[in-house]
Design a protein around this motif. Structure first.
Motif, PDB file in Angstrom:
ATOM      1  N   GLN A 176       0.815  -1.209   0.000  1.00  0.00           N
ATOM      2  CA  GLN A 176       0.000   0.000   0.000  1.00  0.00           C
ATOM      3  C   GLN A 176       0.855   1.267   0.000  1.00  0.00           C
ATOM      4  O   GLN A 176       0.543   2.244  -0.673  1.00  0.00           O
ATOM      5  N   GLU A 177       1.975   1.222   0.702  1.00  0.00           N
ATOM      6  CA  GLU A 177       2.878   2.390   0.736  1.00  0.00           C
ATOM      7  C   GLU A 177       3.451   2.664  -0.651  1.00  0.00           C
ATOM      8  O   GLU A 177       3.523   3.822  -1.094  1.00  0.00           O
ATOM      9  N   GLU A 178       3.836   1.583  -1.358  1.00  0.00           N
ATOM     10  CA  GLU A 178       4.370   1.754  -2.700  1.00  0.00           C
ATOM     11  C   GLU A 178       3.279   2.242  -3.663  1.00  0.00           C
ATOM     12  O   GLU A 178       3.545   3.065  -4.543  1.00  0.00           O
ATOM     13  N   LEU A 179       2.058   1.755  -3.474  1.00  0.00           N
ATOM     14  CA  LEU A 179       0.952   2.182  -4.331  1.00  0.00           C
ATOM     15  C   LEU A 179       0.711   3.682  -4.198  1.00  0.00           C
ATOM     16  O   LEU A 179       0.607   4.403  -5.193  1.00  0.00           O
ATOM     17  N   TRP A 180       0.632   4.196  -2.962  1.00  0.00           N
ATOM     18  CA  TRP A 180       0.410   5.649  -2.772  1.00  0.00           C
ATOM     19  C   TRP A 180       1.580   6.446  -3.337  1.00  0.00           C
ATOM     20  O   TRP A 180       1.385   7.511  -3.927  1.00  0.00           O
ATOM     21  N   HIS A 181       2.785   5.941  -3.137  1.00  0.00           N
ATOM     22  CA  HIS A 181       3.976   6.629  -3.633  1.00  0.00           C
ATOM     23  C   HIS A 181       3.940   6.754  -5.151  1.00  0.00           C
ATOM     24  O   HIS A 181       4.199   7.823  -5.716  1.00  0.00           O
ATOM     25  N   ARG A 182       3.625   5.656  -5.833  1.00  0.00           N
ATOM     26  CA  ARG A 182       3.589   5.689  -7.288  1.00  0.00           C
ATOM     27  C   ARG A 182       2.467   6.580  -7.800  1.00  0.00           C
ATOM     28  O   ARG A 182       2.610   7.241  -8.834  1.00  0.00           O
ATOM     29  N   MET A 183       1.350   6.610  -7.096  1.00  0.00           N
ATOM     30  CA  MET A 183       0.277   7.515  -7.486  1.00  0.00           C
ATOM     31  C   MET A 183       0.730   8.964  -7.344  1.00  0.00           C
ATOM     32  O   MET A 183       0.505   9.791  -8.240  1.00  0.00           O
ATOM     33  N   ALA A 184       1.388   9.298  -6.234  1.00  0.00           N
ATOM     34  CA  ALA A 184       1.856  10.668  -6.009  1.00  0.00           C
ATOM     35  C   ALA A 184       2.844  11.114  -7.071  1.00  0.00           C
ATOM     36  O   ALA A 184       2.955  12.299  -7.371  1.00  0.00           O
ATOM     37  N   ASP A 185       3.547  10.157  -7.666  1.00  0.00           N
ATOM     38  CA  ASP A 185       4.581  10.477  -8.655  1.00  0.00           C
ATOM     39  C   ASP A 185       4.074  10.322 -10.089  1.00  0.00           C
ATOM     40  O   ASP A 185       4.865  10.344 -11.030  1.00  0.00           O
ATOM     41  N   SER A 186       2.757  10.181 -10.262  1.00  0.00           N
ATOM     42  CA  SER A 186       2.186   9.969 -11.588  1.00  0.00           C
ATOM     43  C   SER A 186       1.703  11.275 -12.212  1.00  0.00           C
ATOM     44  O   SER A 186       1.355  12.227 -11.517  1.00  0.00           O
ATOM     45  N   ASP A 187       1.673  11.293 -13.545  1.00  0.00           N
ATOM     46  CA  ASP A 187       1.149  12.436 -14.284  1.00  0.00           C
ATOM     47  C   ASP A 187      -0.360  12.353 -14.467  1.00  0.00           C
ATOM     48  O   ASP A 187      -1.063  13.349 -14.393  1.00  0.00           O
ATOM     49  N   VAL A 188      -0.837  11.157 -14.759  1.00  0.00           N
ATOM     50  CA  VAL A 188      -2.250  10.943 -15.080  1.00  0.00           C
ATOM     51  C   VAL A 188      -2.679   9.600 -14.490  1.00  0.00           C
ATOM     52  O   VAL A 188      -1.899   8.646 -14.477  1.00  0.00           O
ATOM     53  N   ILE A 189      -3.924   9.533 -14.014  1.00  0.00           N
ATOM     54  CA  ILE A 189      -4.514   8.276 -13.571  1.00  0.00           C
ATOM     55  C   ILE A 189      -5.576   7.862 -14.583  1.00  0.00           C
ATOM     56  O   ILE A 189      -6.432   8.668 -14.957  1.00  0.00           O
ATOM     57  N   VAL A 190      -5.499   6.618 -15.041  1.00  0.00           N
ATOM     58  CA  VAL A 190      -6.564   6.042 -15.861  1.00  0.00           C
ATOM     59  C   VAL A 190      -7.394   5.172 -14.933  1.00  0.00           C
ATOM     60  O   VAL A 190      -6.922   4.161 -14.424  1.00  0.00           O
ATOM     61  N   LEU A 191      -8.631   5.601 -14.676  1.00  0.00           N
ATOM     62  CA  LEU A 191      -9.491   4.951 -13.697  1.00  0.00           C
ATOM     63  C   LEU A 191     -10.590   4.187 -14.426  1.00  0.00           C
ATOM     64  O   LEU A 191     -11.333   4.765 -15.232  1.00  0.00           O
ATOM     65  N   LEU A 192     -10.684   2.896 -14.159  1.00  0.00           N
ATOM     66  CA  LEU A 192     -11.703   2.059 -14.771  1.00  0.00           C
ATOM     67  C   LEU A 192     -12.911   2.023 -13.839  1.00  0.00           C
ATOM     68  O   LEU A 192     -12.923   1.303 -12.835  1.00  0.00           O
ATOM     69  N   SER A 193     -13.915   2.821 -14.180  1.00  0.00           N
ATOM     70  CA  SER A 193     -15.065   3.020 -13.307  1.00  0.00           C
ATOM     71  C   SER A 193     -16.139   1.978 -13.606  1.00  0.00           C
ATOM     72  O   SER A 193     -17.042   2.186 -14.416  1.00  0.00           O
ATOM     73  N   THR A 194     -16.022   0.849 -12.939  1.00  0.00           N
ATOM     74  CA  THR A 194     -16.989  -0.241 -13.054  1.00  0.00           C
ATOM     75  C   THR A 194     -18.032  -0.102 -11.945  1.00  0.00           C
ATOM     76  O   THR A 194     -17.837   0.684 -11.001  1.00  0.00           O
ATOM     77  N   PRO A 195     -19.143  -0.838 -12.021  1.00  0.00           N
ATOM     78  CA  PRO A 195     -20.244  -0.614 -11.076  1.00  0.00           C
ATOM     79  C   PRO A 195     -19.861  -0.682  -9.605  1.00  0.00           C
ATOM     80  O   PRO A 195     -20.387   0.082  -8.787  1.00  0.00           O
ATOM     81  N   GLU A 196     -18.956  -1.592  -9.232  1.00  0.00           N
ATOM     82  CA  GLU A 196     -18.620  -1.746  -7.817  1.00  0.00           C
ATOM     83  C   GLU A 196     -17.274  -1.118  -7.452  1.00  0.00           C
ATOM     84  O   GLU A 196     -16.728  -1.401  -6.389  1.00  0.00           O
ATOM     85  N   PHE A 197     -16.751  -0.256  -8.337  1.00  0.00           N
ATOM     86  CA  PHE A 197     -15.419   0.309  -8.090  1.00  0.00           C
ATOM     87  C   PHE A 197     -15.339   1.006  -6.732  1.00  0.00           C
ATOM     88  O   PHE A 197     -14.447   0.738  -5.925  1.00  0.00           O
ATOM     89  N   LEU A 198     -16.262   1.907  -6.457  1.00  0.00           N
ATOM     90  CA  LEU A 198     -16.180   2.686  -5.216  1.00  0.00           C
ATOM     91  C   LEU A 198     -16.628   1.904  -3.990  1.00  0.00           C
ATOM     92  O   LEU A 198     -16.500   2.399  -2.870  1.00  0.00           O
ATOM     93  N   SER A 199     -17.153   0.698  -4.196  1.00  0.00           N
ATOM     94  CA  SER A 199     -17.513  -0.111  -3.029  1.00  0.00           C
ATOM     95  C   SER A 199     -16.276  -0.751  -2.403  1.00  0.00           C
ATOM     96  O   SER A 199     -16.316  -1.227  -1.266  1.00  0.00           O
ATOM     97  N   SER A 200     -15.182  -0.749  -3.148  1.00  0.00           N
ATOM     98  CA  SER A 200     -13.918  -1.247  -2.603  1.00  0.00           C
ATOM     99  C   SER A 200     -13.253  -0.130  -1.802  1.00  0.00           C
ATOM    100  O   SER A 200     -13.102   1.001  -2.281  1.00  0.00           O
ATOM    101  N   LYS A 201     -12.860  -0.450  -0.591  1.00  0.00           N
ATOM    102  CA  LYS A 201     -12.211   0.547   0.268  1.00  0.00           C
ATOM    103  C   LYS A 201     -10.982   1.136  -0.411  1.00  0.00           C
ATOM    104  O   LYS A 201     -10.782   2.346  -0.427  1.00  0.00           O
TER     105      LYS A 201
END
Length: 392
Positions: A176-201
């Motif tokens: 999880q620490e590496e995931l947040w780090h890589r997100m912070a260092d990204s230019d763009v996020i490609v988010l796949l918005s499926t029906p239950e996406f936001l139900s995941s914590k």
């Protein structure tokens, strides 16, 4: 001397030149950089305008018939160490359509869909746009794994550095620490918005983190899902997918669904397109925050046309503050104007950055460099802006 960026066009007189220059001007405007910082040069004004000691980038347009123009000018630019991007038109015809003097330069085949990439290569060469090209794919594994992997492979093939959790976290790394780090260092996020996406914590937190870091999001909304208004933000670019965007109209099989190739190309074009916009928004946030604190403390901080900040001190001393996106790198201060300032020997430089979610080991490393090495360039994290400005 006031440095200017020299954008040079050589070779065939193709109408595509105007398309490229128009898009280049748009991208520069999105970066909030004055067009006065650039001069456009071609064969007609090269002898009069070109300066070998100022940054230059050249688009060389090839010729399908091998009738090459401006070869001597290209030789001159290569001798000066300038970067030239050869652009050819026919697949696998680089050696036929580009002069031999440029055979060792990496070229690109011209397609309209590549316009953004071509322009971004020039901005990266001028060091006005990060050349790391980091993309983060956010998705729910049990709904869109196959499309996530397809995007990962397609973006990597276009020279993006792509983070996908199943492919990008090394063994033994804190996930999880590496995931947040890589997100912070990204230019763009490609988010796949499926029906239950936001139900995941975790997916919901990724979405919230992107908003906190002001990272641009390309949101691909599945055909069987509708996003609510409060699910988006001013930095989110939602695209409602249709079943016909998928191979065989199959969109709800996590292991077999695939996007059609032409639609996939449009997504890659969109990723290229919003990089400059997102970079500018994040730089603006850092600049505004830093100047606001400085002003409150009675300091006069000036924004220069090249988007770095300066503070003049007694004795002709100058501080330069460079807004840096993601993890600070040494090449964050390599624009020609800053290099010119450094030659005076009366300049100190700080790379200012948002340390939110950057891994502690990186922050500790940067802090160690600041304390233990006698270097001209140091870093300053956002959470310490006020205390540092108050004491310096």
């Amino acid at each position: 001397m006031k440095y200017k960026y020299q954008l040079i066009t050589l070779g065939s007189d193709t109408p595509f030149i105007e398309n490229i220059l128009s898009l280049f001007n748009s991208r520069v405007s999105e970066l909030n950089i004055s067009l006065d910082s650039f001069k456009i040069i071609n064969r007609d004004n090269f002898e009069r305008e070109y300066l070998g000691n100022q940054p230059a980038f050249t688009f060389y347009f090839g010729d399908k018939n091998g009738n090459f123009k401006d070869v001597e000018i290209a030789k001159k630019l290569l001798e000066d160490g300038s970067m030239i991007l050869p652009i050819f038109f026919t697949e696998d015809a680089f050696s036929d359509e580009i002069p031999k003097v440029l055979e060792n330069q990496n070229g690109i085949q011209y397609k309209q869909i590549e316009n953004d990439r071509i322009v971004n290569i020039a901005l990266e060469s001028f060091e006005l746009l990060r050349n790391t090209r980091k993309i983060f794919i956010s998705y729910r594994r049990d709904e869109s794994s196959s499309v996530a992997i397809q995007l990962f492979e397609a973006l990597e093939s276009h020279n993006f550095d792509v983070f996908l959790d199943t492919h990008s976290v090394g063994k033994g790394e804190p996930f999880q620490e590496e995931l947040w780090h890589r997100m912070a260092d990204s230019d763009v996020i490609v988010l796949l918005s499926t029906p239950e996406f936001l139900s995941s914590k975790w997916c919901e937190e990724e979405f919230a983190e992107a908003g906190a870091k002001q990272i641009g999001i390309i949101q691909l909304v599945w055909p069987n899902h509708n996003i609510e208004k409060d699910d988006t933000s001013h930095i989110s670019y939602p695209t409602k997918l249709k079943k016909e965007n998928f191979v065989n109209d199959l969109f709800d099989d996590k292991d077999a669904s695939k996007l059609k190739s032409d639609f996939l190309e449009n997504i890659i074009k969109d990723v290229e397109s919003i990089r400059a916009r997102n970079l500018a928004a994040r730089q603006d946030s850092l600049i505004t925050n830093f100047r606001s604190i400085a002003s409150k403390l009675g300091k006069n901080i000036v924004v220069q046309p090249e988007r770095f900040l300066t503070e003049d001190l007694p004795g002709d001393l100058r501080r330069i503050f460079i807004p840096t996106i993601g993890v600070p790198q040494s090449n964050s201060c390599q624009t020609a104007e800053i290099r010119n300032e450094m030659r005076s020997g009366k300049v100190s430089i700080r790379l200012i950055y948002d340390d939110l979610r950057i891994r502690k080991k990186w922050i500790d490393h940067l802090d160690w460099l600041n304390t233990n090495l006698n270097i001209d360039i140091k870093t300053l994290k956002k959470q310490e802006f006020e205390s540092w400005l108050r004491n310096n």
